[in-house]
Motif scaffolding. Structure first.
Motif, PDB file in Angstrom:
ATOM      1  N   CYS A  93      23.193  27.484  12.818  1.00 40.06           N
ATOM      2  CA  CYS A  93      23.467  26.145  12.298  1.00 40.06           C
ATOM      3  C   CYS A  93      24.749  26.142  11.457  1.00 40.06           C
ATOM      4  O   CYS A  93      24.925  26.997  10.587  1.00 40.06           O
TER       5      CYS A  93
ATOM      6  N   CYS B  20      20.937  22.685  13.115  1.00 38.81           N
ATOM      7  CA  CYS B  20      19.514  22.844  13.365  1.00 38.81           C
ATOM      8  C   CYS B  20      18.841  21.486  13.169  1.00 38.81           C
ATOM      9  O   CYS B  20      19.445  20.567  12.616  1.00 38.81           O
TER      10      CYS B  20
ATOM     11  N   GLU C 271      25.559  24.169   9.241  1.00 46.15           N
ATOM     12  CA  GLU C 271      25.329  23.678   7.897  1.00 46.15           C
ATOM     13  C   GLU C 271      24.627  24.727   7.017  1.00 46.15           C
ATOM     14  O   GLU C 271      25.078  25.055   5.944  1.00 46.15           O
ATOM     15  N   CYS C 272      23.504  25.257   7.522  1.00 43.12           N
ATOM     16  CA  CYS C 272      22.686  26.127   6.674  1.00 43.12           C
ATOM     17  C   CYS C 272      22.594  27.565   7.184  1.00 43.12           C
ATOM     18  O   CYS C 272      22.055  28.432   6.510  1.00 43.12           O
TER      19      CYS C 272
ATOM     20  N   CYS D 222      18.876  20.033   9.522  1.00 46.40           N
ATOM     21  CA  CYS D 222      20.169  19.528   9.058  1.00 46.40           C
ATOM     22  C   CYS D 222      20.549  18.255   9.802  1.00 46.40           C
ATOM     23  O   CYS D 222      21.144  17.346   9.239  1.00 46.40           O
TER      24      CYS D 222
END
Ligand SMILES: [Zn+2]
Length: 146
Positions: A85, A106, A87-88, A109
């Motif tokens: 992902c 994901c 983002e995370c 997110c």
């Protein structure tokens, strides 16, 4: 982590999408060249022609946008990070990647991003009530719009 077989499957989907989008972009280009030639021809309703033309161009921009996403995904795949992902850093499931091959987020997110987007839209609409938002929620997203 994705297995080699899973990666191959995603690659196949992405490469087919890449081919399809490249072809479509080529068609749009051909169309715009024909359009130049056709200007002024009596048999064509020009306002209609203009409308088709601008629709084609909008589609073309969209194709280019998607083509960039597909290209980016193929390099993420090569780097073995297509299931990471953006983002995370958590892993994106194989099922999700097959359903939305160009996703870089994901599901958590993505949902978070959608909530923020929805909130932004609502704020932007100012005084309008929920009823004025109409059928937005019913809009079926295209598989690649992610
Ligand atoms: Zn995430």
């Amino acid at each position: 982590m994705l297995s080699q077989k899973e990666k191959n499957e995603i690659r196949k989907v992405l490469e087919e999408e890449h081919k399809r989008l490249s072809r479509t972009s080529q068609n749009a280009l051909t169309y715009s060249m024909n359009h130049e030639r056709n200007i002024g021809r009596d048999s064509i309703d020009e306002s209609m022609e203009e409308e088709i033309f601008s629709t084609e161009m909008r589609l073309h921009d969209r194709e280019k946008f998607l083509l960039n996403k597909v290209t980016k995904q193929l390099s993420r795949l090569d780097a073995n990070e297509i299931d990471v992902c953006d983002e995370c850093g958590e892993s994106i499931s194989f099922r999700r990647l097959m359903a939305r091959p160009v996703t870089t987020l994901c599901i958590d997110c993505k949902e978070q991003a959608e909530r923020e987007e929805a909130a932004a839209v609502q704020t932007g609409r100012g005084g309008l009530s929920d009823a004025d938002l109409g059928s937005d929620g019913e809009r079926a997203p295209a598989p690649l719009e992610d």
